[in-house]
Design an enzyme around this catalytic site. Structure first.
Site, short mmCIF file in Angstrom:
data_model
loop_
_atom_site.label_atom_id
_atom_site.label_comp_id
_atom_site.label_asym_id
_atom_site.label_seq_id
_atom_site.Cartn_x
_atom_site.Cartn_y
_atom_site.Cartn_z
N HIS A 73 0.84 -1.20 0.00
CA HIS A 73 0.00 0.00 0.00
C HIS A 73 0.88 1.26 0.00
O HIS A 73 0.37 2.36 0.16
CB HIS A 73 -0.90 0.02 1.24
CG HIS A 73 -2.08 -0.94 1.16
ND1 HIS A 73 -2.99 -0.93 0.13
CD2 HIS A 73 -2.49 -1.93 2.01
CE1 HIS A 73 -3.91 -1.86 0.35
NE2 HIS A 73 -3.63 -2.49 1.48
N GLY A 110 -19.39 -4.70 -3.22
CA GLY A 110 -18.69 -4.41 -4.47
C GLY A 110 -19.51 -3.60 -5.46
O GLY A 110 -19.51 -3.89 -6.66
P1 PAP Z 1 -7.84 -4.03 1.06
O1 PAP Z 1 -7.28 -2.68 0.75
O2 PAP Z 1 -8.01 -4.26 2.55
O3 PAP Z 1 -7.13 -5.15 0.39
P2 PAP Z 1 -9.82 -4.03 -1.00
O4 PAP Z 1 -9.87 -5.41 -1.49
O5 PAP Z 1 -9.01 -3.05 -1.78
O6 PAP Z 1 -9.35 -4.02 0.51
O7 PAP Z 1 -11.29 -3.44 -0.93
C1 PAP Z 1 -12.41 -4.16 -0.53
C2 PAP Z 1 -13.52 -3.85 -1.51
O8 PAP Z 1 -13.35 -4.66 -2.68
C3 PAP Z 1 -14.90 -4.20 -0.94
O9 PAP Z 1 -15.78 -3.25 -1.52
P3 PAP Z 1 -17.18 -2.83 -0.82
O10 PAP Z 1 -16.90 -2.57 0.61
O11 PAP Z 1 -17.63 -1.61 -1.57
O12 PAP Z 1 -18.10 -3.97 -1.03
C4 PAP Z 1 -15.10 -5.61 -1.47
O13 PAP Z 1 -16.46 -6.00 -1.51
C5 PAP Z 1 -14.51 -5.46 -2.87
N1 PAP Z 1 -14.08 -6.76 -3.42
C6 PAP Z 1 -13.40 -7.74 -2.81
N2 PAP Z 1 -13.21 -8.78 -3.65
C7 PAP Z 1 -13.80 -8.44 -4.82
C8 PAP Z 1 -13.96 -9.11 -6.08
N3 PAP Z 1 -13.50 -10.33 -6.26
N4 PAP Z 1 -14.64 -8.46 -7.05
C9 PAP Z 1 -15.14 -7.22 -6.86
N5 PAP Z 1 -15.02 -6.53 -5.69
C10 PAP Z 1 -14.35 -7.13 -4.68
#
Ligand code: PAP
Length: 294
Positions: free
Chosen positions: A128, A282
């Site tokens: 990050h 998402g």
């Molecule tokens: P991180 O920085 O802790 O790794 P990150 O994965 O960047 O988190 O962000 C999480 C978001 O990605 C969530 O969005 P939301 O809160 O708006 O729902 C999560 O749902 C979404 N996310 C995780 N996996 C996927 C995927 N496979 N496809 C689309 N969106 C995803």
């Protein structure tokens, strides 16, 4: 870490600007905000990590779609990701966090000089870290960087849900959204300021498109096949058949990943956070609606 180094680090941290964030303190190091337990590993990674020309480095601010990319990049890079046999898919047994280690959260968290000699190439890492803080060797070697970003309002809402779930598990009350919003607006959130983070990679990707693939969550949602194809070409692993792209998109889809046993019940051993918190709705545009907290 030796006790003299711990003392030096504590002294340095005490001198850094500090702001409250979700029941803890963030510290500003070289223009970006960090939790103290990420700070020493970020400093170590920033000075000591030696990139190889065939490394792939996934970079992002938080909650911009990183987990999606943590699934997609290993699936593209691993020949198994394109086969018809779903039973071999590593995502069945591993949360995406385990497939592409984080420099600051995993690799440099215990030892400032970890032995990476046993890692098989091409090595995949994520961080990050903002562009100015990246280890020099990442900038100057032939390794490739994939950056993912997202609409800041959606990123903010996603961060609120994630952080409030994380602190709730520790018995801490949710942080009022108005205060979290003000903080985000001032750029105070882990790995922020968001706009500086995005701009650093954006500007560099314009200068060196062969080095940095700049991706947007919204583009991925709109045309996942097209974006995954572009990404695979950037990584030097173009697809031969359309079914291969469809396979990668399906294996890494939110609907599939959030329903896998490992992701519903597992816990991240590095952070102590339930894996389920990485998968929510998402949705694009949720930050523009009035029902933010659904
Ligand atoms: P991180 O920085 O802790 O790794 P990150 O994965 O960047 O988190 O962000 C999480 C978001 O990605 C969530 O969005 P939301 O809160 O708006 O729902 C999560 O749902 C979404 N996310 C995780 N996996 C996927 C995927 N496979 N496809 C689309 N969106 C995803």
């Amino acid at each position: 870490m030796e006790s003299s180094s711990v003392d030096k680090l504590s002294a340095l941290i005490n001198e850094l600007p500090k702001q409250p964030w979700y029941g803890a303190d963030l510290y500003n190091w070289k223009g970006f905000w960090y939790r103290p337990h990420h700070l020493s590993s970020t400093m170590a990674a920033s000075s000591n990590f030696q990139a190889k020309d065939d490394d792939v480095i996934l970079t992002s601010s938080m909650k911009t779609g990183t987990t999606w990319m943590k699934a997609i990049i290993p699936t593209i890079m691993n020949p198994v990701g394109r086969t018809d046999d779903d039973s071999l898919d590593p995502l069945l047994k591993h949360h995406p966090n385990e497939l592409i280690p984080s420099l600051e959260i995993q690799v440099y968290s215990v030892n400032p000089h970890p032995d990476l000699s046993n890692m098989v190439s091409p090595r995949l890492f994520r961080t990050h870290m903002a562009y100015p803080l990246l280890p020099e060797s990442i900038k100057t070697s032939g390794c490739k960087i994939v950056y993912i970003t997202r609409d800041p309002k959606d990123t903010f809402v996603s961060t609120c849900h994630f952080m409030n779930s994380v602190i709730a598990a520790r018995g801490v009350e949710p942080w009022p959204m108005s205060e979290a919003f003000e903080s985000f607006g001032k750029g105070v959130h882990t790995f922020g300021p968001f706009h500086d983070h995005v701009l650093g990679y954006w500007k560099e990707s314009l200068k060196r498109p062969e080095k940095i693939c700049f991706m947007r969550y919204e583009d991925m949602k709109k045309d996942p096949k097209g974006e995954v194809k572009k990404l695979a070409c950037f990584l030097g692993r173009p697809f031969e058949k359309d079914q291969e792209v469809e396979k990668v998109v399906w294996r890494c889809s939110l609907e599939r990943l959030k329903n896998l046993k490992m992701n519903q019940h597992g816990v991240d051993p590095w952070l102590g956070i339930d894996y389920k918190h990485y998968f929510r709705r998402g949705i694009v545009g949720i930050g523009r609606t009035t029902s933010l907290m659904r």
